[in-house]
Design a protein around this motif. Structure first.
Motif, PDB file in Angstrom:
ATOM      1  N   ILE A 166      10.678   9.616  -5.245  1.00 53.45           N
ATOM      2  CA  ILE A 166      10.449  10.542  -6.311  1.00 53.45           C
ATOM      3  C   ILE A 166      10.974  10.172  -7.410  1.00 53.45           C
ATOM      4  CG2 ILE A 166      12.288  11.691  -5.323  1.00 53.45           C
ATOM      5  CD1 ILE A 166      10.397  14.725  -5.273  1.00 53.45           C
ATOM      6  N   SER A 167       9.590  10.839  -8.155  1.00 53.11           N
ATOM      7  CA  SER A 167      10.481  10.577  -9.723  1.00 53.11           C
ATOM      8  C   SER A 167       9.519  11.977 -10.560  1.00 53.11           C
ATOM      9  CB  SER A 167       9.180   9.012  -9.966  1.00 53.11           C
ATOM     10  OG  SER A 167       7.907   9.864  -9.718  1.00 53.11           O
TER      11      SER A 167
ATOM     12  N   LYS B  67       6.105  13.028  -9.480  1.00 53.36           N
ATOM     13  CA  LYS B  67       5.437  12.242  -8.425  1.00 53.36           C
ATOM     14  C   LYS B  67       6.097  11.774  -6.807  1.00 53.36           C
ATOM     15  CE  LYS B  67       2.176   8.164  -8.102  1.00 53.36           C
ATOM     16  NZ  LYS B  67       1.789   7.135  -8.413  1.00 53.36           N
ATOM     17  N   LEU B  68       5.793  11.967  -5.631  1.00 48.37           N
ATOM     18  CA  LEU B  68       6.223  11.462  -4.435  1.00 48.37           C
ATOM     19  C   LEU B  68       5.591  10.240  -3.402  1.00 48.37           C
ATOM     20  CD1 LEU B  68       8.601  12.201  -2.331  1.00 48.37           C
ATOM     21  CD2 LEU B  68       6.509  13.641  -1.031  1.00 48.37           C
TER      22      LEU B  68
ATOM     23  N   ALA C  95      14.702   8.972 -11.548  1.00 47.96           N
ATOM     24  CA  ALA C  95      13.807   8.886  -9.655  1.00 47.96           C
ATOM     25  C   ALA C  95      14.466   8.310  -8.531  1.00 47.96           C
ATOM     26  CB  ALA C  95      12.527   7.298  -9.320  1.00 47.96           C
ATOM     27  N   PHE C  96      14.481   8.946  -7.613  1.00 50.49           N
ATOM     28  CA  PHE C  96      15.794   8.891  -6.677  1.00 50.49           C
ATOM     29  C   PHE C  96      14.607   8.185  -5.416  1.00 50.49           C
ATOM     30  CE2 PHE C  96      17.874  10.122  -2.736  1.00 50.49           C
ATOM     31  CZ  PHE C  96      18.941  10.079  -2.405  1.00 50.49           C
TER      32      PHE C  96
ATOM     33  N   ILE D 274       0.640  -1.146   0.009  1.00 54.50           N
ATOM     34  CA  ILE D 274       0.293   0.067  -0.475  1.00 54.50           C
ATOM     35  C   ILE D 274       1.185   1.168   0.074  1.00 54.50           C
ATOM     36  CG2 ILE D 274      -2.350  -1.205   0.633  1.00 54.50           C
ATOM     37  CD1 ILE D 274      -1.070  -0.265   3.069  1.00 54.50           C
ATOM     38  N   ARG D 275       0.302   1.801  -0.282  1.00 58.61           N
ATOM     39  CA  ARG D 275       1.204   3.953  -0.460  1.00 58.61           C
ATOM     40  C   ARG D 275       0.357   4.952   0.000  1.00 58.61           C
ATOM     41  NH1 ARG D 275       4.371   2.531  -5.581  1.00 58.61           N
ATOM     42  NH2 ARG D 275       4.142   4.422  -7.136  1.00 58.61           N
ATOM     43  N   LEU D 276       0.846   5.740   0.201  1.00 55.84           N
ATOM     44  CA  LEU D 276       0.378   7.644  -0.092  1.00 55.84           C
ATOM     45  C   LEU D 276       1.188   8.239  -0.883  1.00 55.84           C
ATOM     46  CD1 LEU D 276       0.263   8.415   4.026  1.00 55.84           C
ATOM     47  CD2 LEU D 276      -1.978   7.152   2.057  1.00 55.84           C
ATOM     48  N   TYR D 277       0.639   9.036  -1.651  1.00 55.25           N
ATOM     49  CA  TYR D 277       1.379   9.618  -2.579  1.00 55.25           C
ATOM     50  C   TYR D 277       0.849  11.221  -3.322  1.00 55.25           C
ATOM     51  CZ  TYR D 277      -1.947   8.767  -6.243  1.00 55.25           C
ATOM     52  OH  TYR D 277      -2.755   9.125  -7.103  1.00 55.25           O
ATOM     53  N   SER D 278       2.208  11.739  -3.879  1.00 53.53           N
ATOM     54  CA  SER D 278       0.895  13.190  -4.413  1.00 53.53           C
ATOM     55  C   SER D 278       1.739  12.913  -5.472  1.00 53.53           C
ATOM     56  CB  SER D 278       2.224  14.556  -3.290  1.00 53.53           C
ATOM     57  OG  SER D 278       3.750  14.139  -3.218  1.00 53.53           O
ATOM     58  N   VAL D 279       0.674  13.931  -6.202  1.00 51.82           N
ATOM     59  CA  VAL D 279       1.743  14.071  -8.092  1.00 51.82           C
ATOM     60  C   VAL D 279       1.142  15.377  -7.962  1.00 51.82           C
ATOM     61  CG1 VAL D 279      -0.519  13.453  -8.411  1.00 51.82           C
ATOM     62  CG2 VAL D 279       1.348  13.190 -10.065  1.00 51.82           C
TER      63      VAL D 279
END
Length: 331
Positions: free
Chosen positions: A299-300, A324-325, A287-288, A41-46
């Motif tokens: 972060i991509s 994207k994070l 991406a890093f 599962i993941r949380l993200y912001s874009v």
């Protein structure tokens, strides 16, 4: 494999789909772990940002337009190599400063990581844009000298498909960009691909305001444009693996294309790309991140830039950026 996405017409929406499978050739497991977990599962912001414009090498002027910057926040779930991210909370920021006028937008971005194969598709539609004029050269990406008020009548639709084949895929994976796969050792490889895009622009009046039309050639003062582009690309991708599970992935793929289409200026349609219109494209990905056994973060950044030669040293630029994070947990 089936992809289904749902959106409400007339509203703002963003979705992203990624997948990785089709393990045909043998992997070197000392370099790649393609199945670090069954679920995550993941949380993200874009952040999604798009702009377009016309730049003239003859008049040394440029005009550009962009919708609001699009910030999305949400969560995703993955099973094996299949992942779906959905943004539930969206913030829009006007590129020209605080204002009540907001663009209406729909965004869809899909990626399919199939070992040596990378498929990407995007569909973007925006209505209501802000503009600027640059009188000092450097194209639309240079400083903005003159602000153009909000244009609710301008609508842009962009559909694009990119395919890349990654050589040396037994030792390097595209999956590190999404966090779905783990790169254990540093490796790189060349890549080659093809791309296709369709672009449609419509405005009730010319995109160049009447008070500034002397800064541009007549056939660039357009109200409508429909263009189709197809081409080939080649580049290189490399992932650096650092101690403590950190990594950095970089890739660059320039391309050359043929563009055909129609543009409308001064109430007359004319055909662009006759007999041959060679244009240019540049796709960069990076991406890093941290690729732990349980936790992962990254972060991509993806930039897709198209340079379309209209005529007489006049260029149409379409620029799409996505950052994207991601914070995820495997189980």
């Amino acid at each position: 494999m089936l992809l289904i996405f749902i959106f409400k017409p007339g509203s703002d929406a963003m979705a992203q789909f990624t997948a990785a499978d089709f393990n045909i050739t043998e992997d070197d497991t000392s370099y790649i772990d393609r199945s670090p977990s069954k679920w995550s599962i993941r949380l993200y912001s874009v952040l999604k940002f798009q702009q377009f414009g016309i730049s003239s090498n003859q008049t040394n002027n440029a005009i550009g337009y962009a919708p609001n910057k699009f910030y999305g926040f949400g969560m995703g779930i993955s099973r094996n190599a299949l992942n779906l991210d959905l943004a539930f909370f969206v913030i829009k920021q006007n590129v020209a400063g605080a204002t009540l006028n907001k663009s209406k937008a729909f965004d869809f971005v899909g990626s399919l990581y199939a070992k040596a194969h990378l498929f990407e598709a995007h569909l973007h539609k925006s209505t209501g844009l802000y503009g600027w004029i640059n009188e000092n050269g450097g194209g639309i990406l240079a400083s903005k000298d003159i602000d153009i008020p909000y244009r609710p009548d301008i609508s842009i639709t962009a559909l694009g498909i990119n395919y890349n084949y990654l050589f040396n895929s037994g030792k390097i994976t595209f999956g590190s960009i999404s966090g779905l796969e783990i790169q254990k050792k540093s490796a790189g490889g060349p890549m080659a691909g093809v791309f296709f895009s369709v672009y449609d622009l419509h405005a009730d009046s010319a995109i160049v305001p009447v008070v500034y039309d002397t800064l541009f050639e007549d056939h660039t003062i357009i109200t409508d444009a429909f263009m189709v582009t197809a081409g080939i690309s080649a580049g290189y991708a490399y992932t650096f693996v650092f101690p403590k599970h950190f990594y950095l992935t970089l890739s660059l793929a320039p391309g050359v294309s043929e563009t055909r289409g129609e543009l409308k200026a001064n109430d007359e349609w004319y055909i662009g790309g006759v007999p041959v219109n060679i244009s240019y494209k540049l796709i960069s990905r990076g991406a890093f991140g941290y690729a732990g056994i349980k936790f992962y973060a990254l972060i991509s950044v993806v930039n897709d830039r198209n340079f379309l030669n209209i005529s007489n040293d006049n260029y149409y630029l379409q620029d799409i950026n996505k950052s994207k994070l991601v914070f995820g947990y495997r189980f």
